[in-house]
Design a protein around this motif. Sequence first.
Motif, PDB file in Angstrom:
ATOM      1  N   GLY A 256       1.013  -1.046  -0.148  1.00  0.00           N
ATOM      2  CA  GLY A 256      -0.167  -0.083   0.034  1.00  0.00           C
ATOM      3  C   GLY A 256       0.901   1.286  -0.029  1.00  0.00           C
ATOM      4  N   PRO A 257       0.311   2.439  -0.085  1.00  0.00           N
ATOM      5  CA  PRO A 257       1.048   3.744   0.063  1.00  0.00           C
ATOM      6  C   PRO A 257       2.153   3.728   1.149  1.00  0.00           C
ATOM      7  CG  PRO A 257      -1.334   4.043  -0.390  1.00  0.00           C
ATOM      8  CD  PRO A 257      -1.173   2.668  -0.075  1.00  0.00           C
ATOM      9  N   GLY A 258       3.297   3.624   1.176  1.00  0.00           N
ATOM     10  CA  GLY A 258       4.350   3.820   2.104  1.00  0.00           C
ATOM     11  C   GLY A 258       4.125   2.587   3.166  1.00  0.00           C
ATOM     12  N   LEU A 259       3.828   1.462   2.586  1.00  0.00           N
ATOM     13  CA  LEU A 259       3.563   0.435   3.372  1.00  0.00           C
ATOM     14  C   LEU A 259       3.922  -0.910   2.817  1.00  0.00           C
ATOM     15  CD1 LEU A 259       2.647  -1.031   6.178  1.00  0.00           C
ATOM     16  CD2 LEU A 259       0.417  -0.993   5.173  1.00  0.00           C
ATOM     17  N   LEU A 260       4.422  -1.916   3.145  1.00  0.00           N
ATOM     18  CA  LEU A 260       4.871  -3.305   2.643  1.00  0.00           C
ATOM     19  C   LEU A 260       4.800  -4.335   3.771  1.00  0.00           C
ATOM     20  CD1 LEU A 260       5.510  -5.312   0.345  1.00  0.00           C
ATOM     21  CD2 LEU A 260       7.938  -5.030   0.699  1.00  0.00           C
ATOM     22  N   ILE A 261       3.813  -5.026   3.651  1.00  0.00           N
ATOM     23  CA  ILE A 261       3.900  -6.312   4.532  1.00  0.00           C
ATOM     24  C   ILE A 261       3.989  -7.569   4.144  1.00  0.00           C
ATOM     25  CG2 ILE A 261       2.303  -7.485   6.355  1.00  0.00           C
ATOM     26  CD1 ILE A 261       0.667  -4.902   6.844  1.00  0.00           C
ATOM     27  N   ALA A 262       5.183  -8.348   4.303  1.00  0.00           N
ATOM     28  CA  ALA A 262       5.428  -9.529   3.765  1.00  0.00           C
ATOM     29  C   ALA A 262       5.328 -10.511   4.664  1.00  0.00           C
ATOM     30  CB  ALA A 262       7.051  -9.449   3.226  1.00  0.00           C
ATOM     31  N   ALA A 263       4.687 -11.797   4.451  1.00  0.00           N
ATOM     32  CA  ALA A 263       4.402 -12.830   5.265  1.00  0.00           C
ATOM     33  C   ALA A 263       5.286 -13.951   5.158  1.00  0.00           C
ATOM     34  CB  ALA A 263       2.865 -13.382   5.283  1.00  0.00           C
ATOM     35  N   GLN A 264       5.994 -14.379   6.244  1.00  0.00           N
ATOM     36  CA  GLN A 264       6.874 -15.718   6.131  1.00  0.00           C
ATOM     37  C   GLN A 264       6.505 -16.579   7.050  1.00  0.00           C
ATOM     38  OE1 GLN A 264      10.514 -13.951   7.603  1.00  0.00           O
ATOM     39  NE2 GLN A 264      11.723 -14.084   5.644  1.00  0.00           N
ATOM     40  N   GLN A 265       6.796 -18.000   6.695  1.00  0.00           N
ATOM     41  CA  GLN A 265       6.185 -19.065   7.633  1.00  0.00           C
ATOM     42  C   GLN A 265       7.249 -20.061   7.404  1.00  0.00           C
ATOM     43  OE1 GLN A 265       2.857 -21.938   6.646  1.00  0.00           O
ATOM     44  NE2 GLN A 265       1.769 -20.472   7.813  1.00  0.00           N
ATOM     45  N   ASP A 266       7.437 -20.758   8.436  1.00  0.00           N
ATOM     46  CA  ASP A 266       8.353 -22.183   8.534  1.00  0.00           C
ATOM     47  C   ASP A 266       7.471 -23.069   9.492  1.00  0.00           C
ATOM     48  OD1 ASP A 266       9.102 -21.434  11.072  1.00  0.00           O
ATOM     49  OD2 ASP A 266      10.919 -20.557  10.416  1.00  0.00           O
ATOM     50  N   GLU A 267       8.124 -24.188   9.724  1.00  0.00           N
ATOM     51  CA  GLU A 267       7.330 -25.167  10.759  1.00  0.00           C
ATOM     52  C   GLU A 267       7.251 -24.850  11.986  1.00  0.00           C
ATOM     53  OE1 GLU A 267      11.956 -25.898  10.660  1.00  0.00           O
ATOM     54  OE2 GLU A 267      10.490 -25.485   9.032  1.00  0.00           O
ATOM     55  N   ARG A 268       8.102 -23.518  12.537  1.00  0.00           N
ATOM     56  CA  ARG A 268       7.973 -23.544  13.776  1.00  0.00           C
ATOM     57  C   ARG A 268       6.901 -22.032  14.202  1.00  0.00           C
ATOM     58  NH1 ARG A 268      13.564 -23.377  16.866  1.00  0.00           N
ATOM     59  NH2 ARG A 268      12.036 -22.626  18.430  1.00  0.00           N
ATOM     60  N   ASP A 270       4.965 -18.359  12.487  1.00  0.00           N
ATOM     61  CA  ASP A 270       4.620 -17.219  11.430  1.00  0.00           C
ATOM     62  C   ASP A 270       5.562 -16.072  11.514  1.00  0.00           C
ATOM     63  OD1 ASP A 270       2.937 -18.957  10.145  1.00  0.00           O
ATOM     64  OD2 ASP A 270       1.412 -18.612  11.720  1.00  0.00           O
ATOM     65  N   ARG A 271       5.611 -15.174  10.699  1.00  0.00           N
ATOM     66  CA  ARG A 271       6.485 -13.958  10.667  1.00  0.00           C
ATOM     67  C   ARG A 271       5.918 -13.016   9.716  1.00  0.00           C
ATOM     68  NH1 ARG A 271      10.363 -17.707  10.827  1.00  0.00           N
ATOM     69  NH2 ARG A 271      10.702 -17.386   8.603  1.00  0.00           N
ATOM     70  N   LEU A 272       5.847 -11.545  10.176  1.00  0.00           N
ATOM     71  CA  LEU A 272       5.598 -10.461   9.423  1.00  0.00           C
ATOM     72  C   LEU A 272       6.654  -9.448   9.403  1.00  0.00           C
ATOM     73  CD1 LEU A 272       1.870  -9.631  10.166  1.00  0.00           C
ATOM     74  CD2 LEU A 272       2.539 -11.113   8.132  1.00  0.00           C
ATOM     75  N   LEU A 273       7.304  -9.308   8.124  1.00  0.00           N
ATOM     76  CA  LEU A 273       8.318  -8.198   7.835  1.00  0.00           C
ATOM     77  C   LEU A 273       7.348  -6.972   7.512  1.00  0.00           C
ATOM     78  CD1 LEU A 273      11.148 -10.015   6.174  1.00  0.00           C
ATOM     79  CD2 LEU A 273      11.300  -8.697   8.482  1.00  0.00           C
ATOM     80  N   THR A 274       7.547  -5.760   8.394  1.00  0.00           N
ATOM     81  CA  THR A 274       6.678  -4.904   7.827  1.00  0.00           C
ATOM     82  C   THR A 274       7.414  -3.544   7.710  1.00  0.00           C
ATOM     83  OG1 THR A 274       4.873  -5.463   9.170  1.00  0.00           O
ATOM     84  CG2 THR A 274       4.551  -3.189   8.574  1.00  0.00           C
ATOM     85  N   LEU A 275       7.395  -3.018   6.219  1.00  0.00           N
ATOM     86  CA  LEU A 275       8.412  -1.995   5.858  1.00  0.00           C
ATOM     87  C   LEU A 275       7.475  -0.742   5.710  1.00  0.00           C
ATOM     88  CD1 LEU A 275      10.867  -0.492   4.833  1.00  0.00           C
ATOM     89  CD2 LEU A 275      10.186  -1.487   2.509  1.00  0.00           C
ATOM     90  N   VAL A 276       7.532   0.692   6.349  1.00  0.00           N
ATOM     91  CA  VAL A 276       6.854   1.723   6.433  1.00  0.00           C
ATOM     92  C   VAL A 276       7.638   2.625   5.922  1.00  0.00           C
ATOM     93  CG1 VAL A 276       5.026   0.769   8.165  1.00  0.00           C
ATOM     94  CG2 VAL A 276       7.034   2.005   8.993  1.00  0.00           C
ATOM     95  N   TRP A 277       7.131   3.892   5.403  1.00  0.00           N
ATOM     96  CA  TRP A 277       7.628   5.084   5.020  1.00  0.00           C
ATOM     97  C   TRP A 277       6.696   6.244   5.716  1.00  0.00           C
ATOM     98  CZ3 TRP A 277      10.083   7.310   0.099  1.00  0.00           C
ATOM     99  CH2 TRP A 277       9.789   8.790   0.161  1.00  0.00           C
ATOM    100  N   ILE A 278       7.615   6.947   6.653  1.00  0.00           N
ATOM    101  CA  ILE A 278       6.814   7.797   7.681  1.00  0.00           C
ATOM    102  C   ILE A 278       7.482   9.215   7.428  1.00  0.00           C
ATOM    103  CG2 ILE A 278       6.381   8.347  10.012  1.00  0.00           C
ATOM    104  CD1 ILE A 278       4.967   6.027   9.282  1.00  0.00           C
TER     105      ILE A 278
END
Length: 332
Positions: A256-268, A270-278
């Motif tokens: 989205g505008p100034g926002l990226l949320i990337a979802a990761q997952q492994d057997e152990r 769930d992870r979210l990498l969130t990049l923001v422009w402020i």
Amino acid sequence: MMLGVLGVVCPGADWSIRLGYADAQTYRWVDDSGAVHYADRIPPAQIEQGHTRLSQEGIRTETVAPAATAEEMRRIQERERMQQEQVRRIEHEKAENQSLLERFRSLEDLALAREGKVAAVEALGQTTRDGIRFEQRRLRALHKQTAELKRSGKPVAAHFQDAIAKSEQRIRDGYATIIEQEFRKESIRKEFDQIMLRYRNLRQLPESAEATGKAAAGSLSSNLVICHDSEQCLQTWEKALAYVRAQADIRDEILGPGLLIAAQQDEREDRLLTLVWIQNRPEEPVYLYLDLECKNRLTANLTCTNQAAMNVRDGFRAALTKAGRGGKRDAR
């Protein structure tokens, strides 16, 4: 009847030959044209211009300086004000030093006080992060519903787009608060660096290598990048997007505008990498922040355990700085 005064001017001496009563006073003054006058009284207009009183033998007994001008009075008052302010500062510093020595018995006490203040800010940050997690779940659910509507060939209602935009804004606002808290923690550490230095000087303690290392460790988070030039900021943002997307185990993303949320997952976990422009205002710096949120798939524990993912977060600024070498650099 009072007789006048006969004035005789002699270079290098103040004296006069007088006729009249022996106990009369003689005054000497210089007028605006530089002429010297002697008389038994001062003209009213001359009183504030300065004069000299002489004895019968012509010896100076009193000198009255000219009255200060308005500008001179202003300078005198300002000098007195500064002197008084300096005295107040000295007294205040003495009181502060005495209070410091009475409140803390050692540098370890000061370190505990510092960490206590930092922990209080971090507690507020945790509350902010809880709100961000809630909005992330809401936003992902909205995107899932929107994708299902598109797959089924149904139109996406306007209220979906409006809800998505509001959720994205709340996430950005949350991270703006997180960044403010990062600066607050840095300010606390710098403040205590100065207090500890003053404490060492008062106690005459040597500076330790451990204290120097702690001060160096109190810099801004390694997952925060600051830039100022708009063109350079856009280039840095593109590099940041590429950096996140290049990581392993990315299953899906929300952009989205100034926002990226990337979802990761492994057997152990769930992870979210969130990049923001402020950027609060156009004339203010741009802050690029990369966050990592984790959740254990079995225990629901929120502590991140994947070292590779933590290295991605902690290497964010170094990676973008390295990518910018060789050209114009404004990010830091």
